[in-house]
Write a protein that holds these residues in place. Sequence first.
Motif, mmCIF file in Angstrom:
data_model
loop_
_atom_site.group_PDB
_atom_site.id
_atom_site.type_symbol
_atom_site.label_atom_id
_atom_site.label_comp_id
_atom_site.label_asym_id
_atom_site.label_seq_id
_atom_site.Cartn_x
_atom_site.Cartn_y
_atom_site.Cartn_z
ATOM 1 N N ARG A 16 0.832 -1.203 0.000
ATOM 2 C CA ARG A 16 0.000 0.000 0.000
ATOM 3 C C ARG A 16 0.867 1.254 0.000
ATOM 4 N NH1 ARG A 16 -2.736 -2.671 4.056
ATOM 5 N NH2 ARG A 16 -2.093 -1.148 5.631
ATOM 6 N N ASP A 17 1.901 1.250 0.842
ATOM 7 C CA ASP A 17 2.790 2.408 0.931
ATOM 8 C C ASP A 17 3.501 2.663 -0.401
ATOM 9 O OD1 ASP A 17 2.060 2.689 3.561
ATOM 10 O OD2 ASP A 17 3.868 1.768 4.379
ATOM 11 N N ALA A 18 3.936 1.588 -1.037
ATOM 12 C CA ALA A 18 4.629 1.725 -2.323
ATOM 13 C C ALA A 18 3.693 2.283 -3.391
ATOM 14 C CB ALA A 18 5.198 0.379 -2.761
ATOM 15 N N LEU A 19 2.454 1.794 -3.399
ATOM 16 C CA LEU A 19 1.483 2.270 -4.385
ATOM 17 C C LEU A 19 1.094 3.724 -4.116
ATOM 18 C CD1 LEU A 19 -0.761 -0.912 -4.717
ATOM 19 C CD2 LEU A 19 0.669 0.105 -6.512
ATOM 20 N N VAL A 20 0.960 4.076 -2.846
ATOM 21 C CA VAL A 20 0.650 5.468 -2.502
ATOM 22 C C VAL A 20 1.749 6.396 -3.013
ATOM 23 C CG1 VAL A 20 0.505 7.106 -0.587
ATOM 24 C CG2 VAL A 20 -0.843 5.000 -0.518
ATOM 25 N N GLN A 27 0.685 12.233 -10.160
ATOM 26 C CA GLN A 27 -0.483 13.109 -10.254
ATOM 27 C C GLN A 27 -1.813 12.415 -9.996
ATOM 28 O OE1 GLN A 27 0.396 16.368 -10.516
ATOM 29 N NE2 GLN A 27 2.430 15.456 -10.495
ATOM 30 N N PHE A 28 -1.810 11.376 -9.142
ATOM 31 C CA PHE A 28 -3.031 10.742 -8.688
ATOM 32 C C PHE A 28 -3.216 11.028 -7.195
ATOM 33 C CE2 PHE A 28 -1.655 7.837 -12.178
ATOM 34 C CZ PHE A 28 -2.735 8.047 -13.036
ATOM 35 N N ASP A 29 -4.449 10.840 -6.728
ATOM 36 C CA ASP A 29 -4.758 10.987 -5.316
ATOM 37 C C ASP A 29 -5.073 9.600 -4.755
ATOM 38 O OD1 ASP A 29 -5.515 11.734 -2.805
ATOM 39 O OD2 ASP A 29 -7.319 12.823 -3.410
ATOM 40 N N PRO A 30 -4.094 8.902 -4.164
ATOM 41 C CA PRO A 30 -4.314 7.536 -3.698
ATOM 42 C C PRO A 30 -5.133 7.480 -2.412
ATOM 43 C CG PRO A 30 -2.097 8.239 -3.168
ATOM 44 C CD PRO A 30 -2.703 9.348 -3.971
ATOM 45 N N VAL A 31 -5.982 6.460 -2.310
ATOM 46 C CA VAL A 31 -6.805 6.246 -1.123
ATOM 47 C C VAL A 31 -6.576 4.802 -0.673
ATOM 48 C CG1 VAL A 31 -9.118 6.313 -0.131
ATOM 49 C CG2 VAL A 31 -8.518 7.853 -2.028
ATOM 50 N N MET A 101 -2.611 -6.870 -13.468
ATOM 51 C CA MET A 101 -1.164 -6.981 -13.577
ATOM 52 C C MET A 101 -0.654 -7.936 -12.520
ATOM 53 S SD MET A 101 0.347 -3.210 -14.493
ATOM 54 C CE MET A 101 1.938 -3.975 -14.841
ATOM 55 N N LEU A 102 0.415 -8.622 -12.877
ATOM 56 C CA LEU A 102 1.054 -9.550 -11.947
ATOM 57 C C LEU A 102 2.102 -8.825 -11.115
ATOM 58 C CD1 LEU A 102 1.683 -12.684 -14.229
ATOM 59 C CD2 LEU A 102 -0.108 -12.388 -12.529
ATOM 60 N N LYS A 103 2.151 -9.155 -9.835
ATOM 61 C CA LYS A 103 3.229 -8.672 -8.970
ATOM 62 C C LYS A 103 4.427 -9.606 -9.104
ATOM 63 C CE LYS A 103 0.060 -7.088 -5.307
ATOM 64 N NZ LYS A 103 -0.298 -7.318 -3.882
ATOM 65 N N PRO A 104 5.638 -9.091 -9.094
ATOM 66 C CA PRO A 104 5.983 -7.662 -9.081
ATOM 67 C C PRO A 104 5.767 -7.052 -10.465
ATOM 68 C CG PRO A 104 7.974 -8.975 -9.220
ATOM 69 C CD PRO A 104 6.832 -9.952 -9.061
ATOM 70 N N PHE A 105 5.322 -5.823 -10.517
ATOM 71 C CA PHE A 105 5.020 -5.169 -11.775
ATOM 72 C C PHE A 105 5.976 -4.006 -12.011
ATOM 73 C CE2 PHE A 105 2.081 -3.812 -8.431
ATOM 74 C CZ PHE A 105 2.502 -2.502 -8.255
ATOM 75 N N ASN A 106 6.050 -3.599 -13.268
ATOM 76 C CA ASN A 106 6.832 -2.429 -13.635
ATOM 77 C C ASN A 106 6.022 -1.189 -13.262
ATOM 78 O OD1 ASN A 106 7.575 -0.120 -15.442
ATOM 79 N ND2 ASN A 106 9.125 -1.567 -16.141
ATOM 80 N N PRO A 107 6.529 -0.324 -12.386
ATOM 81 C CA PRO A 107 5.756 0.845 -11.946
ATOM 82 C C PRO A 107 5.262 1.718 -13.089
ATOM 83 C CG PRO A 107 7.675 0.550 -10.545
ATOM 84 C CD PRO A 107 7.833 -0.401 -11.689
ATOM 85 N N ARG A 108 6.108 1.947 -14.079
ATOM 86 C CA ARG A 108 5.706 2.789 -15.204
ATOM 87 C C ARG A 108 4.578 2.155 -15.995
ATOM 88 N NH1 ARG A 108 10.840 4.710 -18.575
ATOM 89 N NH2 ARG A 108 9.150 5.751 -19.690
ATOM 90 N N GLU A 109 4.630 0.822 -16.106
ATOM 91 C CA GLU A 109 3.565 0.135 -16.842
ATOM 92 C C GLU A 109 2.242 0.215 -16.089
ATOM 93 O OE1 GLU A 109 2.426 -4.167 -18.890
ATOM 94 O OE2 GLU A 109 4.313 -3.948 -17.796
ATOM 95 N N LEU A 110 2.292 0.065 -14.765
ATOM 96 C CA LEU A 110 1.060 0.169 -13.982
ATOM 97 C C LEU A 110 0.444 1.553 -14.134
ATOM 98 C CD1 LEU A 110 -1.002 -0.900 -11.977
ATOM 99 C CD2 LEU A 110 0.531 -0.182 -10.122
ATOM 100 N N VAL A 111 1.251 2.598 -14.057
ATOM 101 C CA VAL A 111 0.746 3.958 -14.217
ATOM 102 C C VAL A 111 0.117 4.129 -15.606
ATOM 103 C CG1 VAL A 111 1.430 6.385 -14.427
ATOM 104 C CG2 VAL A 111 2.297 4.998 -12.533
ATOM 105 N N ALA A 112 0.779 3.573 -16.621
ATOM 106 C CA ALA A 112 0.257 3.681 -17.988
ATOM 107 C C ALA A 112 -1.076 2.949 -18.116
ATOM 108 C CB ALA A 112 1.272 3.104 -18.983
ATOM 109 N N ARG A 113 -1.180 1.782 -17.468
ATOM 110 C CA ARG A 113 -2.434 1.024 -17.522
ATOM 111 C C ARG A 113 -3.556 1.791 -16.831
ATOM 112 N NH1 ARG A 113 -1.912 -4.633 -18.007
ATOM 113 N NH2 ARG A 113 -0.093 -5.146 -19.286
#
Length: 241
Positions: A16-20, A27-31, A101-113
Amino acid sequence: MTRPKIGIVDDEASMRDALVALLSANQFDPVPMANISEFHATERSTALDLVLIDLQLRDESGLSLAMDIRRTKDLPIVMLTGRGDETDKIVGLEIGADDYMLKPFNPRELVARIRAVLRRYGKSPEALSVPPDDTRLRFGRLTVDQKQRILIDETETEILLTNAEYRLLDYFLSRPNEIIPRVELLSELGSDLTKYVDRTVDVLILRLRRKIEENPSKPVHLQTRRGQGYVFIMDPARSVD
């Protein structure tokens, strides 16, 4: 400009902390939420634009939460899983998850998705601020607006597609009347689909046919070429050998 609110349902505090941190930096507002109960409590007071759901929640089912969301609201869903479990992936697609997406994922790819799914739903600031143009492709009674990333019928009514379904259709439209091997479809859909190729692609093909074909059991546009792959026929009067 308002940041899209992204719900995170994951029982691992470190994840959760990593995703936040990742979402905040983009430029997202994580909850963040640790379980399904927290999700239901949060959604009563917070209008989420998309939710990330971990499939393997402790003593709970991420799939059940996704199914409940899909039954009651039009909230975009991206599923995360650390397991290479074919059944969970297929069920996730079948219940209408927009992407996974499967963990572990590429952070840039997750943001793009995430951005792609938000654009699909018209929820991203970019999608709302850019006027549509005339980039449209028509096949049969349907039209794809590639700028808005939507599929519409002859009455301009949108036919809802998940992000994976749209990506598949868009790829076919970029190569009309060409036989495309299954392995190429796999590569286009993403590295997270490198396992259980046949069943996953079959599920997406079946779901797409249900939305674009008059008779999905006898498709005129999205056809199978046994032993070769698939072909998308823009004009059914034209045959492809």
